[in-house]
Motif scaffolding. Structure first.
Motif, PDB file in Angstrom:
ATOM      1  N   ASN A 160      -1.229   9.820  45.705  1.00  0.00           N
ATOM      2  CA  ASN A 160      -1.448   9.331  47.072  1.00  0.00           C
ATOM      3  C   ASN A 160      -0.559  10.032  48.091  1.00  0.00           C
ATOM      4  O   ASN A 160      -0.538   9.659  49.258  1.00  0.00           O
ATOM      5  CB  ASN A 160      -1.193   7.821  47.159  1.00  0.00           C
ATOM      6  CG  ASN A 160      -2.248   7.015  46.432  1.00  0.00           C
ATOM      7  OD1 ASN A 160      -3.131   7.564  45.783  1.00  0.00           O
ATOM      8  ND2 ASN A 160      -2.159   5.709  46.545  1.00  0.00           N
ATOM      9  N   ILE A 161       0.193  11.035  47.641  1.00  0.00           N
ATOM     10  CA  ILE A 161       1.124  11.740  48.516  1.00  0.00           C
ATOM     11  C   ILE A 161       0.714  13.202  48.586  1.00  0.00           C
ATOM     12  O   ILE A 161       0.726  13.911  47.582  1.00  0.00           O
ATOM     13  CB  ILE A 161       2.571  11.623  48.000  1.00  0.00           C
ATOM     14  CG1 ILE A 161       2.969  10.147  47.872  1.00  0.00           C
ATOM     15  CG2 ILE A 161       3.522  12.376  48.921  1.00  0.00           C
ATOM     16  CD1 ILE A 161       4.277   9.917  47.130  1.00  0.00           C
ATOM     17  N   LYS A 162       0.335  13.638  49.780  1.00  0.00           N
ATOM     18  CA  LYS A 162      -0.046  15.034  50.009  1.00  0.00           C
ATOM     19  C   LYS A 162       0.904  15.602  51.055  1.00  0.00           C
ATOM     20  O   LYS A 162       0.995  15.081  52.169  1.00  0.00           O
ATOM     21  CB  LYS A 162      -1.489  15.122  50.491  1.00  0.00           C
ATOM     22  CG  LYS A 162      -2.468  14.441  49.549  1.00  0.00           C
ATOM     23  CD  LYS A 162      -3.710  15.241  49.364  1.00  0.00           C
ATOM     24  CE  LYS A 162      -4.695  14.592  48.434  1.00  0.00           C
ATOM     25  NZ  LYS A 162      -4.212  14.189  47.154  1.00  0.00           N
ATOM     26  N   LEU A 163       1.612  16.663  50.687  1.00  0.00           N
ATOM     27  CA  LEU A 163       2.574  17.276  51.594  1.00  0.00           C
ATOM     28  C   LEU A 163       2.242  18.742  51.814  1.00  0.00           C
ATOM     29  O   LEU A 163       1.754  19.427  50.916  1.00  0.00           O
ATOM     30  CB  LEU A 163       4.000  17.179  51.037  1.00  0.00           C
ATOM     31  CG  LEU A 163       4.544  15.788  50.701  1.00  0.00           C
ATOM     32  CD1 LEU A 163       5.987  15.898  50.229  1.00  0.00           C
ATOM     33  CD2 LEU A 163       4.433  14.850  51.879  1.00  0.00           C
ATOM     34  N   ALA A 164       2.541  19.200  53.019  1.00  0.00           N
ATOM     35  CA  ALA A 164       2.451  20.623  53.352  1.00  0.00           C
ATOM     36  C   ALA A 164       3.755  20.991  54.058  1.00  0.00           C
ATOM     37  O   ALA A 164       4.276  20.206  54.855  1.00  0.00           O
ATOM     38  CB  ALA A 164       1.263  20.897  54.258  1.00  0.00           C
ATOM     39  N   ILE A 165       4.264  22.164  53.748  1.00  0.00           N
ATOM     40  CA  ILE A 165       5.471  22.656  54.413  1.00  0.00           C
ATOM     41  C   ILE A 165       5.065  23.912  55.176  1.00  0.00           C
ATOM     42  O   ILE A 165       4.653  24.907  54.576  1.00  0.00           O
ATOM     43  CB  ILE A 165       6.594  22.944  53.409  1.00  0.00           C
ATOM     44  CG1 ILE A 165       6.938  21.658  52.632  1.00  0.00           C
ATOM     45  CG2 ILE A 165       7.821  23.493  54.129  1.00  0.00           C
ATOM     46  CD1 ILE A 165       7.967  21.835  51.540  1.00  0.00           C
ATOM     47  N   VAL A 166       5.167  23.815  56.499  1.00  0.00           N
ATOM     48  CA  VAL A 166       4.825  24.936  57.374  1.00  0.00           C
ATOM     49  C   VAL A 166       6.125  25.658  57.706  1.00  0.00           C
ATOM     50  O   VAL A 166       7.053  25.068  58.263  1.00  0.00           O
ATOM     51  CB  VAL A 166       4.122  24.448  58.658  1.00  0.00           C
ATOM     52  CG1 VAL A 166       3.825  25.619  59.588  1.00  0.00           C
ATOM     53  CG2 VAL A 166       2.836  23.697  58.305  1.00  0.00           C
ATOM     54  N   VAL A 167       6.178  26.932  57.353  1.00  0.00           N
ATOM     55  CA  VAL A 167       7.412  27.706  57.460  1.00  0.00           C
ATOM     56  C   VAL A 167       7.264  28.774  58.535  1.00  0.00           C
ATOM     57  O   VAL A 167       6.247  29.462  58.607  1.00  0.00           O
ATOM     58  CB  VAL A 167       7.762  28.353  56.102  1.00  0.00           C
ATOM     59  CG1 VAL A 167       9.065  29.124  56.186  1.00  0.00           C
ATOM     60  CG2 VAL A 167       7.838  27.282  55.008  1.00  0.00           C
ATOM     61  N   HIS A 168       8.296  28.911  59.354  1.00  0.00           N
ATOM     62  CA  HIS A 168       8.325  29.947  60.396  1.00  0.00           C
ATOM     63  C   HIS A 168       9.770  30.323  60.666  1.00  0.00           C
ATOM     64  O   HIS A 168      10.692  29.788  60.054  1.00  0.00           O
ATOM     65  CB  HIS A 168       7.600  29.464  61.664  1.00  0.00           C
ATOM     66  CG  HIS A 168       8.157  28.194  62.242  1.00  0.00           C
ATOM     67  ND1 HIS A 168       9.022  28.184  63.308  1.00  0.00           N
ATOM     68  CD2 HIS A 168       7.969  26.900  61.887  1.00  0.00           C
ATOM     69  CE1 HIS A 168       9.335  26.930  63.595  1.00  0.00           C
ATOM     70  NE2 HIS A 168       8.714  26.127  62.749  1.00  0.00           N
ATOM     71  N   GLY A 169       9.956  31.255  61.571  1.00  0.00           N
ATOM     72  CA  GLY A 169      11.310  31.670  61.938  1.00  0.00           C
ATOM     73  C   GLY A 169      12.087  32.218  60.758  1.00  0.00           C
ATOM     74  O   GLY A 169      11.526  32.810  59.831  1.00  0.00           O
ATOM     75  N   GLY A 170      13.393  31.991  60.778  1.00  0.00           N
ATOM     76  CA  GLY A 170      14.277  32.503  59.732  1.00  0.00           C
ATOM     77  C   GLY A 170      13.954  31.995  58.345  1.00  0.00           C
ATOM     78  O   GLY A 170      14.261  32.652  57.347  1.00  0.00           O
ATOM     79  N   GLY A 171      13.328  30.817  58.254  1.00  0.00           N
ATOM     80  CA  GLY A 171      12.975  30.254  56.957  1.00  0.00           C
ATOM     81  C   GLY A 171      11.929  31.055  56.211  1.00  0.00           C
ATOM     82  O   GLY A 171      11.730  30.863  55.010  1.00  0.00           O
ATOM     83  N   SER A 172      11.274  31.977  56.897  1.00  0.00           N
ATOM     84  CA  SER A 172      10.210  32.778  56.279  1.00  0.00           C
ATOM     85  C   SER A 172      10.685  33.494  55.024  1.00  0.00           C
ATOM     86  O   SER A 172       9.949  33.581  54.038  1.00  0.00           O
ATOM     87  CB  SER A 172       9.675  33.801  57.282  1.00  0.00           C
ATOM     88  OG  SER A 172       9.168  33.158  58.427  1.00  0.00           O
ATOM     89  N   VAL A 173      11.895  33.997  55.038  1.00  0.00           N
ATOM     90  CA  VAL A 173      12.423  34.761  53.907  1.00  0.00           C
ATOM     91  C   VAL A 173      12.556  33.886  52.660  1.00  0.00           C
ATOM     92  O   VAL A 173      12.473  34.375  51.536  1.00  0.00           O
ATOM     93  CB  VAL A 173      13.769  35.427  54.275  1.00  0.00           C
ATOM     94  CG1 VAL A 173      14.398  36.148  53.099  1.00  0.00           C
ATOM     95  CG2 VAL A 173      13.559  36.404  55.422  1.00  0.00           C
TER      96      VAL A 173
END
Length: 181
Positions: free
Chosen positions: A91-104
């Motif tokens: 019942n738990i659906k997660l998405a992590i959207v990554v941008h900026g410095g976290g891209s690496v």
């Protein structure tokens, strides 16, 4: 008065330095045993067993070299705490959207290591484990271009989007809410 000031200072220091803020009662599991510690809470409003979550996390800050990214660990904490509270993992659906410095933090060992003085990617194993539990990792294509990251540089399963703005808009249309933490 000096004791009170010292206690307040130490408390503030512990909150700003995670290494000093290892709180008693926090443990990992029941889903992720190696990361994502939480504490049990006697909530005033218990969660319904049929609760459904679709949450998008926004990750912009790069982890310290070789360390697990804090936002990635937060996603694991979200799953651990809600499953421990009785919500079925499905019942738990997660998405992590990554941008900026976290891209690496989403890159394969060769690229990550080359950009971090030979240090291994401390988030790679957690990313693979979270993906096995259905967590999506979506990279902002604009940030990827700025950081000279191609699709071939990404860890397995990481998806490239046109932009983080696009990814968040599309996830919202699919019923995801944005986690503000």
């Amino acid at each position: 008065m000096k004791i009170l000031k010292a206690a307040l200072f130490c408390g503030a220091l512990a909150l700003t330095n995670p290494a000093l803020a290892q709180l008693e009662g926090f443990k990992t599991g029941p889903v992720f045993e190696d990361f994502g510690p939480t504490a049990p809470v006697e909530a005033d409003m218990p969660l319904a067993k049929e609760a459904q979550f679709k949450i998008a996390f926004d990750l912009a800050k790069k982890a310290d070299a070789g360390k697990l990214n804090r936002t990635i660990e937060s996603a694991a904490r979200f799953i651990n705490m809600h499953v421990a509270a009785g919500v079925p993992a499905e019942n738990i659906k997660l998405a992590i959207v990554v941008h900026g410095g976290g891209s690496v933090d989403l890159t394969k060992p060769s690229l990550y290591s080359a950009r971090n003085n030979g240090v291994a990617n401390g988030s790679a194993d957690a990313i693979a484990t979270l993906q096995k539990h259905g967590v999506e990792f979506r990279l902002c294509g604009q940030s990827a271009a700025a950081h000279k990251i191609t699709n071939a540089d990404l860890l397995p399963g990481v998806k490239m989007d046109l932009s983080a703005m696009t990814a968040h808009a599309l996830l919202q249309q699919q019923g995801y809410t944005l986690n503000p933490f």
